[in-house]
Design a protein around this motif. Sequence first.
Motif, mmCIF file in Angstrom:
data_model
loop_
_atom_site.group_PDB
_atom_site.id
_atom_site.type_symbol
_atom_site.label_atom_id
_atom_site.label_comp_id
_atom_site.label_asym_id
_atom_site.label_seq_id
_atom_site.Cartn_x
_atom_site.Cartn_y
_atom_site.Cartn_z
ATOM 1 N N PRO A 42 30.972 98.766 -92.873
ATOM 2 C CA PRO A 42 31.371 99.751 -92.224
ATOM 3 C C PRO A 42 30.902 99.458 -90.622
ATOM 4 C CG PRO A 42 30.466 100.634 -94.027
ATOM 5 C CD PRO A 42 30.398 99.276 -94.203
ATOM 6 N N VAL B 223 36.049 99.669 -91.315
ATOM 7 C CA VAL B 223 35.209 98.583 -91.777
ATOM 8 C C VAL B 223 35.789 97.358 -91.309
ATOM 9 C CG1 VAL B 223 34.795 99.967 -94.009
ATOM 10 C CG2 VAL B 223 36.744 98.389 -93.814
ATOM 11 N N VAL C 85 36.527 105.769 -92.679
ATOM 12 C CA VAL C 85 35.517 105.026 -92.174
ATOM 13 C C VAL C 85 36.208 103.728 -91.515
ATOM 14 C CG1 VAL C 85 33.664 106.118 -93.014
ATOM 15 C CG2 VAL C 85 34.537 104.080 -93.908
ATOM 16 N N VAL D 283 28.413 106.048 -88.162
ATOM 17 C CA VAL D 283 29.846 105.154 -88.496
ATOM 18 C C VAL D 283 30.909 105.771 -87.653
ATOM 19 C CG1 VAL D 283 30.587 106.630 -90.215
ATOM 20 C CG2 VAL D 283 31.380 104.244 -90.348
ATOM 21 N N THR E 198 29.068 107.757 -96.623
ATOM 22 C CA THR E 198 29.205 107.427 -95.372
ATOM 23 C C THR E 198 27.926 107.155 -94.666
ATOM 24 O OG1 THR E 198 31.197 108.792 -95.545
ATOM 25 C CG2 THR E 198 30.320 108.214 -93.465
#
Length: 215
Positions: free
Chosen positions: A107, A56, A54, A86, A82
Amino acid sequence: MATRDLPARVRDRLTAVRRAVLRRRRLLAVLCTVGAVAAGLRATAPPAAPTEQVLVAVRDLPAGAVLDGDDLHTVEVEPDRTPDGVLTDAEDAAGAILAAPLRAGEPVTDVRLVGPDLVDSAPGTIALPVRVSDAAQVGLLEVGDEIDLLATDPESRTTTTVASGVLVLAVPAPDQEAPDAIPGRLVVVGIPVATVADVTGAAVTSFLTYAWTSR
């Protein structure tokens, strides 16, 4: 002479090796045991938990920031941690505008970016960018504010409320390259479909301002 001494030298070397092994037999036994235990642990250890990549934030980012590759990096997280929506590809986020501040390590999700997904946080509305006549007024707004949009007719000098209880979805940074002929500043709001025509019409013919909704 050298040929006759070769077997003796080989026997002496083997004897020395055997004695060295005997002197260190305990250490060798321990090493063999450790190796066997390690091999057994590797064989019986459960497989690594699955992860997902993911995006960030590298650092704290303000609302209105235009994202680029230096603002984001990829981390591995467990699937059940998660968040929905995302982003996983930096190319998908490049050039996007943050609708709300983003903390370092947080995220990047679709509802944090200026776009149609913003209305996910306000069911029954659509996202509409409107230009408030006074740019300084927009600087007082924060994402999540509820406001009434007011339209002042410059000819009749009358003010009417064109939308009530409007939710502020995003406050993009000022466009420094906008031509001087376009005053004010954009703000993205969530409004009911029924009021879109009134708001867009007032934005063309009147001066748009706002008042915070009383609670």
